[in-house]
Design a protein around this motif. Structure first.
Motif, PDB file in Angstrom:
ATOM      1  N   GLY A  49      -3.595  44.661  28.972  1.00 38.48           N
ATOM      2  CA  GLY A  49      -2.483  44.114  28.522  1.00 38.48           C
ATOM      3  C   GLY A  49      -1.430  45.265  28.352  1.00 38.48           C
ATOM      4  O   GLY A  49      -0.175  44.988  27.841  1.00 38.48           O
ATOM      5  N   PRO A  53       1.137  40.609  29.537  1.00 40.84           N
ATOM      6  CA  PRO A  53       0.526  39.856  28.421  1.00 40.84           C
ATOM      7  C   PRO A  53      -0.160  38.510  28.787  1.00 40.84           C
ATOM      8  O   PRO A  53      -0.819  37.899  28.325  1.00 40.84           O
ATOM      9  CB  PRO A  53       1.563  39.372  27.564  1.00 40.84           C
ATOM     10  CG  PRO A  53       2.864  39.434  28.565  1.00 40.84           C
ATOM     11  CD  PRO A  53       2.382  40.372  29.563  1.00 40.84           C
ATOM     12  N   VAL A  54      -0.130  38.191  30.065  1.00 36.52           N
ATOM     13  CA  VAL A  54      -0.613  37.149  30.839  1.00 36.52           C
ATOM     14  C   VAL A  54      -1.860  37.324  31.250  1.00 36.52           C
ATOM     15  O   VAL A  54      -2.083  37.770  32.452  1.00 36.52           O
ATOM     16  CB  VAL A  54       0.270  36.443  31.736  1.00 36.52           C
ATOM     17  CG1 VAL A  54      -0.105  35.040  32.118  1.00 36.52           C
ATOM     18  CG2 VAL A  54       1.709  36.390  31.385  1.00 36.52           C
ATOM     19  N   ILE A  55      -3.006  37.223  30.332  1.00 44.29           N
ATOM     20  CA  ILE A  55      -4.412  37.457  30.667  1.00 44.29           C
ATOM     21  C   ILE A  55      -5.302  36.504  30.323  1.00 44.29           C
ATOM     22  O   ILE A  55      -5.142  36.146  29.025  1.00 44.29           O
ATOM     23  CB  ILE A  55      -4.874  39.116  30.094  1.00 44.29           C
ATOM     24  CG1 ILE A  55      -3.924  40.304  30.479  1.00 44.29           C
ATOM     25  CG2 ILE A  55      -6.223  39.198  30.235  1.00 44.29           C
ATOM     26  CD1 ILE A  55      -3.918  41.316  29.498  1.00 44.29           C
ATOM     27  N   ARG A  56      -6.066  36.235  31.116  1.00 39.09           N
ATOM     28  CA  ARG A  56      -7.130  35.085  30.698  1.00 39.09           C
ATOM     29  C   ARG A  56      -8.490  35.583  30.610  1.00 39.09           C
ATOM     30  O   ARG A  56      -9.082  36.273  31.922  1.00 39.09           O
ATOM     31  CB  ARG A  56      -7.221  34.052  31.717  1.00 39.09           C
ATOM     32  CG  ARG A  56      -8.498  33.005  31.257  1.00 39.09           C
ATOM     33  CD  ARG A  56      -8.368  31.643  31.951  1.00 39.09           C
ATOM     34  NE  ARG A  56      -9.165  30.650  31.478  1.00 39.09           N
ATOM     35  CZ  ARG A  56      -9.070  29.999  30.353  1.00 39.09           C
ATOM     36  NH1 ARG A  56      -8.138  30.141  29.405  1.00 39.09           N
ATOM     37  NH2 ARG A  56     -10.260  29.079  30.034  1.00 39.09           N
ATOM     38  N   ALA A  65      -5.353  38.315  35.598  1.00 35.61           N
ATOM     39  CA  ALA A  65      -4.092  38.786  35.178  1.00 35.61           C
ATOM     40  C   ALA A  65      -3.097  38.366  36.070  1.00 35.61           C
ATOM     41  O   ALA A  65      -2.983  38.633  37.285  1.00 35.61           O
ATOM     42  CB  ALA A  65      -4.244  40.070  35.033  1.00 35.61           C
ATOM     43  N   THR A 197      -3.611  31.060  32.091  1.00 33.90           N
ATOM     44  CA  THR A 197      -3.345  30.584  30.997  1.00 33.90           C
ATOM     45  C   THR A 197      -3.936  31.866  29.773  1.00 33.90           C
ATOM     46  O   THR A 197      -5.433  31.941  29.846  1.00 33.90           O
ATOM     47  CB  THR A 197      -3.843  29.281  30.564  1.00 33.90           C
ATOM     48  OG1 THR A 197      -3.426  28.256  31.460  1.00 33.90           O
ATOM     49  CG2 THR A 197      -3.473  28.961  29.071  1.00 33.90           C
ATOM     50  N   PRO A 198      -2.993  32.627  29.057  1.00 33.36           N
ATOM     51  CA  PRO A 198      -3.544  33.407  28.238  1.00 33.36           C
ATOM     52  C   PRO A 198      -4.691  32.855  27.028  1.00 33.36           C
ATOM     53  O   PRO A 198      -4.267  31.732  26.647  1.00 33.36           O
ATOM     54  CB  PRO A 198      -2.499  34.315  27.648  1.00 33.36           C
ATOM     55  CG  PRO A 198      -1.175  33.777  28.435  1.00 33.36           C
ATOM     56  CD  PRO A 198      -1.698  32.502  29.131  1.00 33.36           C
ATOM     57  N   ASN A 199      -5.463  33.514  26.866  1.00 34.51           N
ATOM     58  CA  ASN A 199      -6.296  33.146  25.865  1.00 34.51           C
ATOM     59  C   ASN A 199      -6.920  34.404  24.895  1.00 34.51           C
ATOM     60  O   ASN A 199      -6.963  35.563  25.670  1.00 34.51           O
ATOM     61  CB  ASN A 199      -7.628  32.400  26.333  1.00 34.51           C
ATOM     62  CG  ASN A 199      -8.641  33.182  27.171  1.00 34.51           C
ATOM     63  OD1 ASN A 199      -8.163  34.368  27.687  1.00 34.51           O
ATOM     64  ND2 ASN A 199     -10.088  32.935  27.385  1.00 34.51           N
TER      65      ASN A 199
END
Length: 362
Positions: A49, A53-56, A65, A197-199
């Motif tokens: 992070g 911020p785009v982390i699955r 990422a 898709t971030p989760n």
């Protein structure tokens, strides 16, 4: 002198193939080459992070990422950011990162499989390099191609990604079905439009079972899944939550993994419903002779239990199962989580001593 005729412009490469490398598939391992624990995994997601911020999260030990938005800020390409992540994970957490870098999630995953432990493997962005990278790989290397689909393709001589890419899409659609054939055709050419898709890892619960030896017996694997689903259901009910999806991760003897997710018909924390979904995921993998080292279940896309609608039924057995589950929860709250366990999870009963036969009457 008449001008030379203009050559027709070459068609542009597919959008998914020319996308610049910006997707990372990161797999975390301890210095002893063991999977990281749940608490450390959360810390490592926090480390990612710091870059994007785009982390699955892909529990129990991996993540995707998208770092394209961080390239200018760090003044590095995606491979350079991967090197920074690897360095910080080792220095701050004592964890080795194996990282694949590609233009989309599929290429990044396959690149990570090629990378040496603790190393970085990057796939160039140009379509020719992508085609050469995928050419001789087996059909099962494509994300979403399971054992059944791979067997169906091999029966028609399409046993490598290069041959699948060269086959007409209509042929693949006849073999695999319209939607699946189209997706496989695109992925064989290095195209995977799936976004990262971030989760939130906090919106999920996980449990795992490690076998003492590489497990071949499907009945023992099903008993392990029963225990995991029962544990997840109890934790969900204790926290007042319900799951909308269930993810199964299987780690094999060669340390490779397979992950599959199934959306549930309705949000639930009911043990039998979670168990049925876990069994369906396991059966769909077709692991007849696979040597399984670890199984992990993760309840995902959680919501508050009061927001989960329960389907009414006239089946008295379903109502009885919910009453029994509530009684089990009360017993565990009073006597501990090990006080009550599913009988089927204990396996077949050991045979008792043979009774001496009675002598026949004269």
């Amino acid at each position: 002198m008449s001008p030379a005729p203009e050559r027709p412009a070459a068609p542009p490469p597919p959008a998914g193939a020319r996308r610049p490398p910006g997707t990372l598939y990161v797999r975390f391992r301890t210095a002893g080459d063991e999977p990281v624990g749940a608490a450390q995994y959360e810390q490592l997601l926090g480390l990612l992070g710091q870059f994007t911020p785009v982390i699955r999260a892909l529990p129990p030990d991996a993540a995707l990422a998208d770092v394209r938005g961080a390239l200018r800020y760090f003044d590095r390409d995606a491979a350079g950011i991967a090197a920074l992540i690897r360095l910080r994970a080792l220095a701050w957490h004592g964890v080795r990162c194996t990282i694949g870098v590609g233009g989309n999630p599929q290429l990044a995953r396959i690149a990570a499989q090629d990378a040496p432990p603790g190393g970085i493997r990057s796939v160039p962005a140009d379509p020719r390099s992508v085609a050469a990278f995928l050419d001789r790989r087996p059909a099962s290397a494509l994300y979403g191609v399971g054992p059944a689909a791979a067997r169906a393709l091999s029966a028609y001589g399409l046993d490598s990604v290069g041959r699948i890419a060269a086959a007409p899409p209509a042929t693949l659609q006849r073999i695999l079905g319209a939607r699946t054939g189209r997706v496989v055709s695109e992925r064989a050419r290095g195209i995977d439009p799936t976004p990262v898709t971030p989760n939130a890892a906090a919106r999920s619960l996980a449990a795992e079972h490690r076998f003492a030896h590489d497990e071949l017996d499907p009945d023992r694997r099903r008993r392990a899944l029963l225990s995991l689903a029962d544990e997840l259901g109890a934790r969900l009910r204790a926290s007042g939550q319900a799951a909308r999806a269930l993810t199964l991760t299987v780690r094999y003897a060669d340390r490779s993994t397979t992950t599959r997710t199934r959306r549930l018909d309705a949000p639930t924390a009911h043990g039998p419903a979670l168990t049925a979904a876990a069994y369906a995921l396991h059966t769909a993998l077709g692991l007849q002779r696979a040597r399984v080292r670890m199984l992990a279940l993760r309840a995902e896309d959680l919501c508050r239990a009061e927001r989960a609608a329960r389907q009414l039924t006239f089946d008295s057995a379903d109502d009885k199962a919910h009453r029994v589950e509530a009684a089990v929860d009360r017993a565990r709250a009073r006597f501990g989580t090990a006080a009550v366990r599913p009988a089927a999870a204990l396996g077949p009963a050991a045979p008792g001593p043979a009774r001496p036969s009675r002598p026949a009457r004269p």
